[in-house]
Scaffold this motif. Structure first.
Motif, PDB file in Angstrom:
ATOM      1  N   LEU A 150     -53.713 -78.096  25.558  1.00 46.50           N
ATOM      2  CA  LEU A 150     -54.925 -76.635  25.316  1.00 46.50           C
ATOM      3  C   LEU A 150     -55.894 -77.193  25.244  1.00 46.50           C
ATOM      4  CD1 LEU A 150     -54.716 -74.433  23.825  1.00 46.50           C
ATOM      5  CD2 LEU A 150     -55.296 -75.535  21.800  1.00 46.50           C
TER       6      LEU A 150
ATOM      7  N   ARG B  28     -52.663 -73.782  28.734  1.00 47.71           N
ATOM      8  CA  ARG B  28     -51.921 -74.437  27.521  1.00 47.71           C
ATOM      9  C   ARG B  28     -50.798 -75.092  28.507  1.00 47.71           C
ATOM     10  NH1 ARG B  28     -50.925 -73.701  21.190  1.00 47.71           N
ATOM     11  NH2 ARG B  28     -50.015 -76.269  21.497  1.00 47.71           N
TER      12      ARG B  28
ATOM     13  N   ARG C 268     -46.097 -76.216  27.068  1.00 48.62           N
ATOM     14  CA  ARG C 268     -45.607 -76.650  26.473  1.00 48.62           C
ATOM     15  C   ARG C 268     -44.231 -76.608  26.728  1.00 48.62           C
ATOM     16  NH1 ARG C 268     -46.727 -74.983  20.260  1.00 48.62           N
ATOM     17  NH2 ARG C 268     -45.128 -76.116  19.702  1.00 48.62           N
TER      18      ARG C 268
ATOM     19  N   SER D 224     -49.288 -68.397  23.074  1.00 52.52           N
ATOM     20  CA  SER D 224     -49.482 -70.100  22.569  1.00 52.52           C
ATOM     21  C   SER D 224     -47.941 -70.786  22.450  1.00 52.52           C
ATOM     22  CB  SER D 224     -49.855 -70.231  21.259  1.00 52.52           C
ATOM     23  OG  SER D 224     -48.762 -69.153  20.287  1.00 52.52           O
TER      24      SER D 224
END
Length: 500
Positions: free
Chosen positions: A33, A88, A90, A161
């Motif tokens: 992040l 970010r 993920r 996010s």
């Protein structure tokens, strides 16, 4: 710097010289992040949204031979706002990914292993593969959704996010066969349009889902047997689907050998009525059109014009190429089917006449390119400019981009530079755009020379000027494939009673 590693996933993968486990495709296992990425140049303040990119990033040591499409899904998000950038990455927490994290090893073999060595039943049309949700990403109803090319579940997450929300259920109506990559949001009707394919009759389905997660339309699209479609398009009245002559060999399939062969058949395109058709539909209200034999991975636009439906996409001149010359023998066939210069896709136009039932087709350009996008203000408007990715010879890597003017036939190309490889580019219009190409092109690049990755922003009207902004990412990410852009207004989370 504000960059920090938030998590490292459990991996059993060993370093090796496999062409798609090294170089620009070297996997990473960290999730990072960075709320304030360093910027060289200036990010246009009009840019307010998120660029999302999916890719295949393997985490566990393969069971048998590895193919780059086997890797676990990993999303990278570049949030742009007020001249600043946040990043970010993920991993997509699919059921298969979580299972393998639990045991610390691979449980499913990949597409190149025949017969499969998987320890457990798999997902989708193949039936023995892990649903890695690693192919595509789109934003619909304030959520980002990832999907898998051979059909599987649709996994949701927050588009900024990347916090996962799991597989969608659609109130229990999610198709049993899963859905393919390249589900398409229709902003006019606020529906997500999708298709699926399988090894069981009728072999293909398509449908639409509302913002609230209700499947509003679903129907069968009967085919002569199992097929391998990759993408779809739509117009206000039609789903546009396909039946190409490159598909699994039927005799080998009985022995669980999933070998794709080019058959002596024409290409066929299906125009399937959308909401006007009854739920479930009838086979005789689908309009089928024949065309020259080929295979198409991706399309760029479709529209209705008078009695015709017009479709533009990348027609492969050599959909079943010979093994790649000079490649390691054990990888030569796989590498040929990944190399744009072996497949030779070119921008092509099909015109389906609803009155006569005939197809007219022809090349729009001769350049070898793929993974394109256009900008249109209205779905019935014909785009003038097509932005495509250029391929590194011999590799599934993008070494530059191409802007083609369909009206004049002229083009502008941009090379990223030696050893620098990009991701699917997305066009974002300027808020007060004065022309179709008044806006920016966004991509993520990996520089193997400096072992780093950047976000890059280009002015679509002046590619030769180079990037307006270079956004340094906190880690070197592997090369990637499909991407999308969502404006800030599209990032709202759906209502709590949504059925997703």
């Amino acid at each position: 710097m504000s960059a920090r590693m938030t998590h490292r996933v459990r991996s059993s993968l060993q370093p090796c010289e496999h062409p798609y486990l090294s170089g620009a495709w070297t996997p990473v296992f960290e999730e990072w992040l960075d709320d304030d990425c360093p910027v060289t140049g200036e990010i246009p303040r009009d840019l307010d949204g998120v660029y999302l990119r999916n890719t295949e990033n393997p985490v566990q040591q393969p069971l048998g031979r590895y193919h780059p499409f086997d890797g676990d899904g990993m999303l990278c998000g570049l949030r742009l706002h007020n001249g600043c950038a946040a990043f970010r990455n993920r991993f997509v927490r699919t059921r298969g990914f979580v299972n393998e994290q639990d045991v610390g090893r691979a449980l499913w073999s990949g597409i190149a292993e025949m017969p499969p060595l998987s320890d457990r039943p798999g997902w989708g049309a193949h039936g023995a593969l892990k649903d890695a949700s690693s192919t595509d990403v789109c934003v619909f109803g304030g959520r980002a959704y990832t999907s898998f090319y051979q059909c599987g579940e649709l996994y949701g997450c927050d588009p900024v996010s990347l916090e996962p929300s799991g597989a969608v259920g659609w109130g229990g109506a999610f198709p049993r066969a899963g859905i393919s990559a390249h589900a398409l949001p229709d902003p006019q009707t606020e529906e997500l349009l999708w298709f699926s394919y399988s090894r069981e009759a009728p072999f293909m389905h398509c449908g639409a889902t509302s913002l609230g997660g209700e499947v509003t339309h679903q129907r069968e699209v009967p085919l002569p047997g199992p097929r391998l479609p990759h993408a779809m398009m739509f117009t206000p009245r039609w789903y546009v689907l396909n039946d190409f002559p490159l598909f699994w060999d039927a005799e080998l399939l009985q022995r669980k050998l999933f070998a794709a062969r080019l058959h002596d058949l024409p290409s066929r395109f299906a125009l399937v009525p959308r909401a006007s058709a009854p739920h479930g539909g009838r086979a005789d209200d689908i309009r089928w059109f024949e065309a020259s034999p080929t295979y198409v991975l991706h399309y760029v636009q479709a529209r209705e014009e008078g009695d015709e439906v017009i479709l533009d996409g990348y027609r492969q001149r050599c959909p079943s190429p010979p093994p790649l010359a000079g490649a390691p023998r054990e990888h030569a066939r796989m590498m040929a089917f990944l190399d744009l210069h072996s497949l030779q896709p070119q921008l092509w136009r099909w015109r389906f006449n609803l009155r006569t039932g005939q197809t007219r087709e022809g090349a729009l350009d001769d350049a070898v390119c793929e993974f394109g996008c256009v900008h249109v203000a209205h779905p019935q408007q014909a785009a003038r400019y097509v932005y495509s990715m250029l391929g590194e010879p011999g590799w599934f890597l993008f070494n530059g981009l191409d802007k083609l003017d369909l009206r004049s036939g002229t083009r502008e190309t941009l090379a990223f530079g030696p050893g620098v490889f990009g991701s699917e580019v997305r066009f974002v219009p300027r808020r007060a755009a004065r022309s179709e190409d008044d806006g920016w092109l966004i991509t993520l690049v990996t520089d193997v020379n400096r072992n780093l990755s950047e976000g890059r922003i280009y002015a679509a009207q002046n590619l030769r000027a180079g990037p307006l902004a270079r956004i340094r990412l906190p880690l070197r990410i592997p090369s990637g494939t499909h991407a999308c852009w969502a404006d800030a207004a599209a990032l709202q989370v759906p209502a709590p009673n949504a059925r997703f």
